[in-house]
Motif scaffolding. Structure first.
Motif, mmCIF file in Angstrom:
data_model
loop_
_atom_site.group_PDB
_atom_site.id
_atom_site.type_symbol
_atom_site.label_atom_id
_atom_site.label_comp_id
_atom_site.label_asym_id
_atom_site.label_seq_id
_atom_site.Cartn_x
_atom_site.Cartn_y
_atom_site.Cartn_z
ATOM 1 N N GLU A 2 7.172 -18.837 6.237
ATOM 2 C CA GLU A 2 5.729 -18.613 6.361
ATOM 3 C C GLU A 2 5.324 -17.222 5.875
ATOM 4 O OE1 GLU A 2 3.823 -19.989 10.087
ATOM 5 O OE2 GLU A 2 5.822 -20.717 10.617
ATOM 6 N N ILE A 3 6.254 -16.263 5.945
ATOM 7 C CA ILE A 3 5.982 -14.915 5.459
ATOM 8 C C ILE A 3 6.936 -14.653 4.297
ATOM 9 C CG2 ILE A 3 5.839 -12.466 6.033
ATOM 10 C CD1 ILE A 3 5.512 -13.224 8.941
ATOM 11 N N PRO A 4 6.437 -14.610 3.063
ATOM 12 C CA PRO A 4 7.319 -14.547 1.899
ATOM 13 C C PRO A 4 7.952 -13.179 1.633
ATOM 14 C CG PRO A 4 5.028 -14.555 1.218
ATOM 15 C CD PRO A 4 5.016 -14.786 2.694
ATOM 16 N N SER A 5 7.338 -12.106 2.105
ATOM 17 C CA SER A 5 7.866 -10.760 1.798
ATOM 18 C C SER A 5 7.990 -9.955 3.082
ATOM 19 C CB SER A 5 6.947 -10.039 0.802
ATOM 20 O OG SER A 5 6.879 -10.737 -0.418
ATOM 21 N N PHE A 6 8.954 -10.359 3.914
ATOM 22 C CA PHE A 6 9.103 -9.704 5.219
ATOM 23 C C PHE A 6 10.312 -8.775 5.202
ATOM 24 C CE2 PHE A 6 10.213 -9.464 9.749
ATOM 25 C CZ PHE A 6 8.986 -9.022 10.242
ATOM 26 N N THR A 7 10.077 -7.530 5.551
ATOM 27 C CA THR A 7 11.121 -6.508 5.490
ATOM 28 C C THR A 7 12.319 -6.874 6.363
ATOM 29 O OG1 THR A 7 9.442 -4.814 5.114
ATOM 30 C CG2 THR A 7 11.614 -4.056 5.838
ATOM 31 N N GLY A 8 13.488 -6.793 5.765
ATOM 32 C CA GLY A 8 14.728 -7.090 6.476
ATOM 33 C C GLY A 8 15.213 -8.505 6.263
ATOM 34 N N ILE A 9 14.286 -9.411 5.891
ATOM 35 C CA ILE A 9 14.659 -10.805 5.659
ATOM 36 C C ILE A 9 14.635 -11.114 4.166
ATOM 37 C CG2 ILE A 9 14.142 -13.225 6.169
ATOM 38 C CD1 ILE A 9 15.099 -11.603 8.588
ATOM 39 N N ASN A 10 13.459 -10.997 3.566
ATOM 40 C CA ASN A 10 13.351 -11.269 2.131
ATOM 41 C C ASN A 10 12.669 -10.141 1.372
ATOM 42 O OD1 ASN A 10 10.839 -11.846 3.250
ATOM 43 N ND2 ASN A 10 11.157 -14.059 3.137
ATOM 44 N N ALA A 11 12.641 -8.980 1.974
ATOM 45 C CA ALA A 11 12.169 -7.756 1.315
ATOM 46 C C ALA A 11 13.027 -6.607 1.842
ATOM 47 C CB ALA A 11 10.680 -7.506 1.597
ATOM 48 N N PRO A 12 13.304 -5.606 1.018
ATOM 49 C CA PRO A 12 14.270 -4.563 1.415
ATOM 50 C C PRO A 12 13.704 -3.537 2.385
ATOM 51 C CG PRO A 12 13.351 -4.064 -0.741
ATOM 52 C CD PRO A 12 12.811 -5.415 -0.371
ATOM 53 N N TYR A 13 14.610 -2.959 3.167
ATOM 54 C CA TYR A 13 14.313 -1.746 3.941
ATOM 55 C C TYR A 13 15.350 -0.695 3.572
ATOM 56 C CZ TYR A 13 13.683 1.745 7.513
ATOM 57 O OH TYR A 13 13.471 2.955 8.151
ATOM 58 N N GLU A 14 14.884 0.439 3.063
ATOM 59 C CA GLU A 14 15.777 1.513 2.652
ATOM 60 C C GLU A 14 15.860 2.548 3.775
ATOM 61 O OE1 GLU A 14 14.461 0.968 -2.053
ATOM 62 O OE2 GLU A 14 14.066 2.868 -1.017
ATOM 63 N N GLU A 15 16.976 2.563 4.461
ATOM 64 C CA GLU A 15 17.151 3.485 5.589
ATOM 65 C C GLU A 15 17.042 4.932 5.119
ATOM 66 O OE1 GLU A 15 20.827 2.772 7.526
ATOM 67 O OE2 GLU A 15 20.399 0.664 7.984
ATOM 68 N N PRO A 16 16.493 5.806 5.967
ATOM 69 C CA PRO A 16 16.451 7.232 5.617
ATOM 70 C C PRO A 16 17.866 7.773 5.415
ATOM 71 C CG PRO A 16 15.026 6.768 7.488
ATOM 72 C CD PRO A 16 15.831 5.530 7.253
ATOM 73 N N GLU A 17 18.019 8.611 4.404
ATOM 74 C CA GLU A 17 19.331 9.193 4.132
ATOM 75 C C GLU A 17 19.557 10.482 4.912
ATOM 76 O OE1 GLU A 17 19.021 9.401 -0.170
ATOM 77 O OE2 GLU A 17 20.347 7.661 -0.350
ATOM 78 N N ASN A 18 18.505 11.269 5.069
ATOM 79 C CA ASN A 18 18.625 12.533 5.805
ATOM 80 C C ASN A 18 17.404 12.761 6.695
ATOM 81 O OD1 ASN A 18 21.137 13.780 4.592
ATOM 82 N ND2 ASN A 18 19.932 13.421 2.735
#
Length: 203
Positions: free
Chosen positions: A155-171
């Motif tokens: 139902e949600i085509p671009s959901f972060t963590g499922i079918n859209a990326p999440y870029e964790e903070p590096e610092n």
């Protein structure tokens, strides 16, 4: 949309940021809470804001859902709209900092580059990235808004963590793990760090 005007000149305020900080008796800065949906960003940002308010600090919370009801209601969730969403929030946050306040922002803000662009808007030390860390499994189990269930069902085509990326903070300046600590413990940890870094006065 019309073309951008070239006849706009920045008007300096009669009251400086430094004067406002002196009157408020604390530094002004952004606490940028980032993390997956369900990690506890909004709850933590509001808990920190309450603690700061009770200490006499001038604070405000910009919450992702609330902002999309007004300022950013014209934006969707495409990568381009997500970037524009964060750009606008960064500009608003900068105004809050200029007004001498502590502003907490609770947005997934999944792209490192977008968060970096907000950091670049501010002076050194005015952007504190707080990574609200929680595993995808924990966030999906919590699913406070039922969004993960909708994403899994398509139902949600671009959901972060499922079918859209999440870029964790590096610092990030601070990482708070909401799987290991309660919201109360996490909020106190943020406040203690701000005291230790001399952003706010010890009581």
């Amino acid at each position: 949309m019309g073309s951008k005007s070239t006849d706009i000149v920045w008007h300096d305020a009669s009251v400086s940021k430094e004067e406002r900080q002196e009157k408020n008796k604390h530094q002004s800065f952004v606490l940028w809470f980032t993390g997956l949906s369900g990690s506890g960003k909004s709850t933590l940002a509001n808990a920190v804001s309450r603690k700061l308010f009770e200490r006499g600090s001038h604070t405000y919370v910009l919450d992702g859902d609330n902002v999309r009801h007004g300022l950013n209601k014209d934006l969707g969730f495409s990568p381009e709209d997500r970037t524009e969403n964060i750009r606008r929030i960064g500009e608003v946050a900068k105004l809050f900092v200029d007004s001498g306040q502590i502003v907490s922002t609770a947005f997934i803000s999944p792209y490192r580059e977008d968060r970096h662009q907000v950091r670049e808007l501010l002076s050194d030390g005015e952007f504190i990235e707080v990574y609200v860390e929680a595993s995808l499994e924990a966030c999906e189990e919590r699913d406070p808004k039922g969004l993960y269930k909708k994403a899994r069902s398509g139902e949600i085509p671009s959901f972060t963590g499922i079918n859209a990326p999440y870029e964790e903070p590096e610092n990030p300046e601070l990482t708070v793990n909401t799987e290991q600590k309660s919201i109360e413990e996490s909020a106190q940890e943020v406040v203690d760090v701000l005291v230790n870094w001399n952003y706010i006065e010890e009581q």
